[in-house]
Write a protein that holds these residues in place. Sequence first.
Motif, PDB file in Angstrom:
ATOM      1  N   UNK A 138       0.831  -1.214   0.000  1.00 35.52           N
ATOM      2  CA  UNK A 138       0.000   0.000   0.000  1.00 35.52           C
ATOM      3  C   UNK A 138       0.858   1.254   0.000  1.00 35.52           C
ATOM      4  N   UNK A 139       0.326   2.318  -0.584  1.00 36.08           N
ATOM      5  CA  UNK A 139       1.107   3.542  -0.748  1.00 36.08           C
ATOM      6  C   UNK A 139       1.588   4.078   0.592  1.00 36.08           C
ATOM      7  N   UNK A 140       0.716   4.072   1.605  1.00 39.52           N
ATOM      8  CA  UNK A 140       1.107   4.580   2.924  1.00 39.52           C
ATOM      9  C   UNK A 140       2.270   3.780   3.499  1.00 39.52           C
ATOM     10  N   UNK A 141       2.254   2.473   3.293  1.00 39.18           N
ATOM     11  CA  UNK A 141       3.335   1.620   3.791  1.00 39.18           C
ATOM     12  C   UNK A 141       4.626   1.894   3.010  1.00 39.18           C
ATOM     13  N   UNK A 142       4.502   2.163   1.713  1.00 36.20           N
ATOM     14  CA  UNK A 142       5.688   2.462   0.908  1.00 36.20           C
ATOM     15  C   UNK A 142       6.410   3.695   1.437  1.00 36.20           C
ATOM     16  N   UNK A 143       5.657   4.719   1.820  1.00 41.70           N
ATOM     17  CA  UNK A 143       6.286   5.909   2.392  1.00 41.70           C
ATOM     18  C   UNK A 143       6.961   5.580   3.730  1.00 41.70           C
ATOM     19  N   UNK A 144       6.366   4.676   4.493  1.00 41.53           N
ATOM     20  CA  UNK A 144       6.960   4.290   5.769  1.00 41.53           C
ATOM     21  C   UNK A 144       8.285   3.574   5.623  1.00 41.53           C
ATOM     22  N   UNK A 145       8.505   2.920   4.486  1.00 41.69           N
ATOM     23  CA  UNK A 145       9.763   2.189   4.289  1.00 41.69           C
ATOM     24  C   UNK A 145      10.965   3.113   4.183  1.00 41.69           C
ATOM     25  N   UNK A 146      10.738   4.405   3.922  1.00 39.10           N
ATOM     26  CA  UNK A 146      11.857   5.339   3.837  1.00 39.10           C
ATOM     27  C   UNK A 146      12.520   5.559   5.199  1.00 39.10           C
ATOM     28  N   UNK A 147      11.867   5.135   6.274  1.00 42.58           N
ATOM     29  CA  UNK A 147      12.452   5.240   7.609  1.00 42.58           C
ATOM     30  C   UNK A 147      13.212   3.974   7.996  1.00 42.58           C
ATOM     31  N   UNK A 148      13.318   3.054   7.064  1.00 41.79           N
ATOM     32  CA  UNK A 148      13.959   1.769   7.327  1.00 41.79           C
ATOM     33  C   UNK A 148      15.345   1.742   6.685  1.00 41.79           C
ATOM     34  N   UNK A 149      16.415   1.722   7.483  1.00 43.81           N
ATOM     35  CA  UNK A 149      17.773   1.721   6.886  1.00 43.81           C
ATOM     36  C   UNK A 149      18.044   0.494   6.028  1.00 43.81           C
ATOM     37  N   UNK A 150      17.385  -0.620   6.336  1.00 41.24           N
ATOM     38  CA  UNK A 150      17.609  -1.837   5.560  1.00 41.24           C
ATOM     39  C   UNK A 150      17.148  -1.673   4.125  1.00 41.24           C
ATOM     40  N   UNK A 151      16.123  -0.865   3.905  1.00 36.90           N
ATOM     41  CA  UNK A 151      15.642  -0.617   2.538  1.00 36.90           C
ATOM     42  C   UNK A 151      16.755  -0.047   1.664  1.00 36.90           C
ATOM     43  N   UNK A 152      17.465   0.947   2.190  1.00 35.87           N
ATOM     44  CA  UNK A 152      18.515   1.604   1.423  1.00 35.87           C
ATOM     45  C   UNK A 152      19.711   0.670   1.199  1.00 35.87           C
ATOM     46  N   UNK A 153      20.083  -0.049   2.253  1.00 38.44           N
ATOM     47  CA  UNK A 153      21.298  -0.855   2.154  1.00 38.44           C
ATOM     48  C   UNK A 153      21.091  -2.058   1.238  1.00 38.44           C
TER      49      UNK A 153
END
Length: 370
Positions: A311-326
Amino acid sequence: MFERIKRMVIKEFIQIFRDRRMKAVIFGAPIVQLIVFGYAVTTDVNNIRTAVYDLDKSYESRELARRINASGYFSMDYYISSNDAIQDLFDRGKITTAIQINRGFSSDLKRGKQTEIQVLVDGTDSNTALVAMGYANRIIMKYAGDLSLKNVRVKPVKFEVRQRTWYNPDLTSRNYNVPGVIAIMVMLICLLLTAMAIVREREMGTMEQLMVTPLKPVEIILGKTIPFAVIGFFDMFLVTAVGLFWFSIPVAGSFMLLFFCTAIYLLSVLGIGLFISTISKTQQQAMMATFLFFAPAVLLSGLMFPIENMPVAVQYGTYLNPLRYFLVIIRGIFLKGNGIDILWPQMLGLFVLGILLMTLSSLRFKKRLG
């Protein structure tokens, strides 16, 4: 100041390695978990990000693109006009599939001649690549069958679909999974060590002894986090070696860049561990808080499920997850050979997140000491 921090670091290493079971957790558990999870398979995906390179620009070519888009399996995000655009989109991870329809597509169909369609697939995620090729083949073959039934006066339409897989030619799932598991193992070990060690000081009553020493709060923070950063780097080296020699994972990029990005990643992870230690009173609470953060972090990182399917709201929340970037960084370095020119957005996001987390955690830690 540096001498006091040095003594604090030595004290932490002695405290960590005096327990044999702790040594097994730090050095043995990551290897075992990497081997186990390295053979895991991924799930099916949809909304495959796709680019269309239509050189024919005819009704038939547009109809084929429309059918691919209407299938629900593909998301036609880009309509491009050059081969260089395909290369750039693949390098930046913005598409998984590209459909190239060559000139003469329409005229070949009307003459009943064999025509060609090229399906380019990013093989970094082998499971997604296999699914995407299967979906594309079925849709194209269905379109060919419909045209053959409609044009009964001409020869049956023949298609030749040429497939080409980039970055992971053999479509080996381990090449995609193992770098992700490496990132997860480093996060888990550093989170547990940072959160548990500080809480253990408080439980044993030695934190009060540290508070009455000449050590300043910033020196206590550095003395506590530097040993775990060193262990994090060592574990990163250890599990990377296992990935290289056990699973034969290719590394197309720079080890120096991987080392630098790991430092930025550890900044975020240690900040989270420090924050958990400030909200926990016992080691049991610290362990539970660590796993309460760790499980959602893995699920929302894109390791098992594509972020674009959330969901779009959850996608925005993933930006606070360092694992996403790494995950983007480590997979880009391992499989694509990406450099700073491609990975800088992820590196910048990870750095900003790390600074914010470390600052927030340090301020709260100082407040607890006061």
